[in-house]
Design an enzyme around this catalytic site. Structure first.
Site, PDB file in Angstrom:
ATOM      1  N   CYS B  77       0.790  -1.115  -0.152  1.00 32.81           N
ATOM      2  CA  CYS B  77       0.049   0.156   0.156  1.00 32.81           C
ATOM      3  C   CYS B  77       1.038   1.368   0.088  1.00 32.81           C
ATOM      4  O   CYS B  77       1.531   1.433  -0.966  1.00 32.81           O
ATOM      5  CB  CYS B  77      -1.038  -0.102   1.223  1.00 32.81           C
ATOM      6  N   HIS B 175      -3.909  -4.956  -0.360  1.00 35.96           N
ATOM      7  CA  HIS B 175      -3.489  -5.450   0.695  1.00 35.96           C
ATOM      8  C   HIS B 175      -3.760  -6.998   0.996  1.00 35.96           C
ATOM      9  O   HIS B 175      -4.834  -7.564   0.954  1.00 35.96           O
ATOM     10  CB  HIS B 175      -4.587  -4.831   1.953  1.00 35.96           C
ATOM     11  N   GLU B 177      -2.831  -8.985   2.955  1.00 36.67           N
ATOM     12  CA  GLU B 177      -2.988  -9.363   4.301  1.00 36.67           C
ATOM     13  C   GLU B 177      -4.126  -9.372   4.745  1.00 36.67           C
ATOM     14  O   GLU B 177      -4.878  -9.910   5.555  1.00 36.67           O
ATOM     15  CB  GLU B 177      -2.325  -8.879   5.402  1.00 36.67           C
TER      16      GLU B 177
END
Lengths: 251, 193
Positions: B77, B175, B177
């Site tokens: 990001c 993202h 994650e």
């Protein structure tokens, strides 16, 4: 193309989910983490946890829950309920919440939004607005919709955007719990007025209501609780239906 | 496998740590140049505003350390955006590893872009086992235009870089994650680069 989001909302009290949740396969129906995992697997795009407890230990219990959720859940989640300071937000984000949802505290002290967005970035600040149509105007209500104010919904929405909100979650008190559909007229006006994403909340009763809020309300996301908790709507089926109507969804 | 996550006060470190722990890798969070240099792989996280992030990197001297790293580095990001030359976000000077300017989406679209969008034209081992047009989760107001270093494309207003690579430096705008199973695959791929 950016897809429309489906967001189940879990009400939390003292670290447990509330409302009789009707999931036969749950080992522990009160465990928010287990429920969150089920939603995650069934295609939810995000989750919202709203803490409605009033206990002294509230902050610590919620922070602990956020940590447990973040460790297990592979999709973004938002946490709200009584957030009123930079410190509250800091703990929740540090423990793994992706976004926080601020409501009454922002109406009482709007500068809070400037403080939060400059410190943490506007991408993680969701402002929840509960409003009710009185005569011909939408008035913001506080404390879970119980306390009326003179604040106009649309003026407030514009203001929160200017103060750094990254998203608005709008709940119509007139529609919430009715299962008659979302407040699409007001939602359409909101999405026209501000340039940040709008989450529609309150009124979901069937699959078509979700399609309608995306088509007529122009909503960017739709949030619901009981229709998912009581398995009246399965997220995978809902998304199939939305896709058939040409609405972009993640499947 | 020693995985180090650069510690400079970025917001999403916990979630990145958890994402790796879900498949048994424990990243070390560190701001120590020696520790970072000794890693097999480095994660450069980032959430928030560009100029204050750069300010923190300069204060700790990490702005000088990061460009000299030789092992695979993954910027996530804002971490990806900071690899670039400059950003329109408060006219920020970036690390200059990739000579691109980070731009803001226009008001023709909602800003920030928040949600799941498709990535395509995947062109790196970072995307092994990830389908063309897979959905990833994004939250951002600024973007890196398409450039020589683009290894994945996303569309919002215009086609832009969903991921970048220059030598050992990788960056993803989304993202991983928070991007469900596909995101997890990408993190695993990064570890096996």
């Amino acid at each position: 193309m950016l897809t429309k989001r489906i967001i189940p909302c879990l009400d939390i009290k003292d670290g447990r989910t509330v409302k009789g949740i009707n999931f036969v396969n749950l080992r522990d129906a009160g465990d928010p983490v287990e429920l969150a995992e089920i939603y995650c697997d069934s295609g939810a795009d995000e989750l919202v946890f709203l803490d409605i407890s009033a206990s002294e230990e509230k902050r610590k219990t919620l922070a602990d829950l956020v940590l447990r959720v973040a460790a297990r859940i592979r999709i973004p989640f938002t946490v709200g309920g009584g957030i009123s300071s930079v410190e509250d937000v800091e703990v929740l984000l540090k423990n793994g919440a992706d976004k926080v949802c601020v409501n009454s505290a922002a109406v009482k002290r709007p500068e809070l939004l400037n403080e939060l967005s400059s410190r943490f970035g506007n991408q993680c600040i969701v402002v929840a607005i509960d409003a009710k149509k009185i005569d011909d105007s939408w008035k913001v209500h506080l404390v879970g919709g119980k306390v009326p104010t003179e604040v106009d919904l649309f003026e407030w929405a514009k203001e929160v955007e200017e103060r750094g909100a990254g998203e608005i979650m709008f709940t119509s008190m007139d529609h919430d719990g009715t299962k008659n559909g979302f407040a699409n007229e007001a939602l359409a006006k909101l999405t026209e007025l501000v340039n940040i994403p709008i989450i529609a909340s309150g009124g979901a009763g069937n699959e078509q209501h979700f399609a309608d809020t995306f088509i007529y309300g122009n909503s960017d996301a739709a949030l619901a609780a009981s229709v998912f908790h009581f398995k009246e709507i399965k997220i995978s089926d809902l998304k199939k239906k939305l896709k058939e109507q040409g609405i972009p969804v993640r499947t | 496998m020693k995985l180090v996550q650069i510690d400079y006060g970025a917001g999403n470190v916990k979630n990145i740590q958890f994402a790796f722990e879900r498949f048994g890798i424990s990243p070390v969070l560190s701001s120590d140049p020696e520790e970072i240099r000794s890693a097999d792989k480095v994660i450069f996280p980032g959430v928030g505003e560009a100029s204050s992030a750069m300010e923190k990197l300069r204060k700790t001297g990490l702005d000088k350390v990061i460009p000299t790293l030789t092992q695979p580095v993954l910027g996530i990001c804002l971490g990806m955006q900071l690899l670039c030359e400059t950003s329109e976000e408060n006219n920020t000077q970036g690390l200059g590893i990739i000579s691109e300017e980070v731009k803001r989406f226009s008001n023709a679209v909602k800003v920030p872009q928040i949600g799941w969008n498709r990535i395509h034209d995947l062109n790196s081992h970072l995307f092994d086992g990830i389908d063309e047009n897979e959905f990833m989760y994004l939250v951002h107001s600024y973007y890196v235009p398409l450039c020589d270093e683009t290894i994945a494309v996303c569309d919002y207003e215009i086609p832009y870089s969903a991921a970048l690579r220059k030598n050992n430096f990788y960056g993803v705008q989304f993202h991983p994650e928070k991007s469900s199973i596909a995101g997890e695959q990408l993190l695993k791929n990064f570890l096996s680069l």
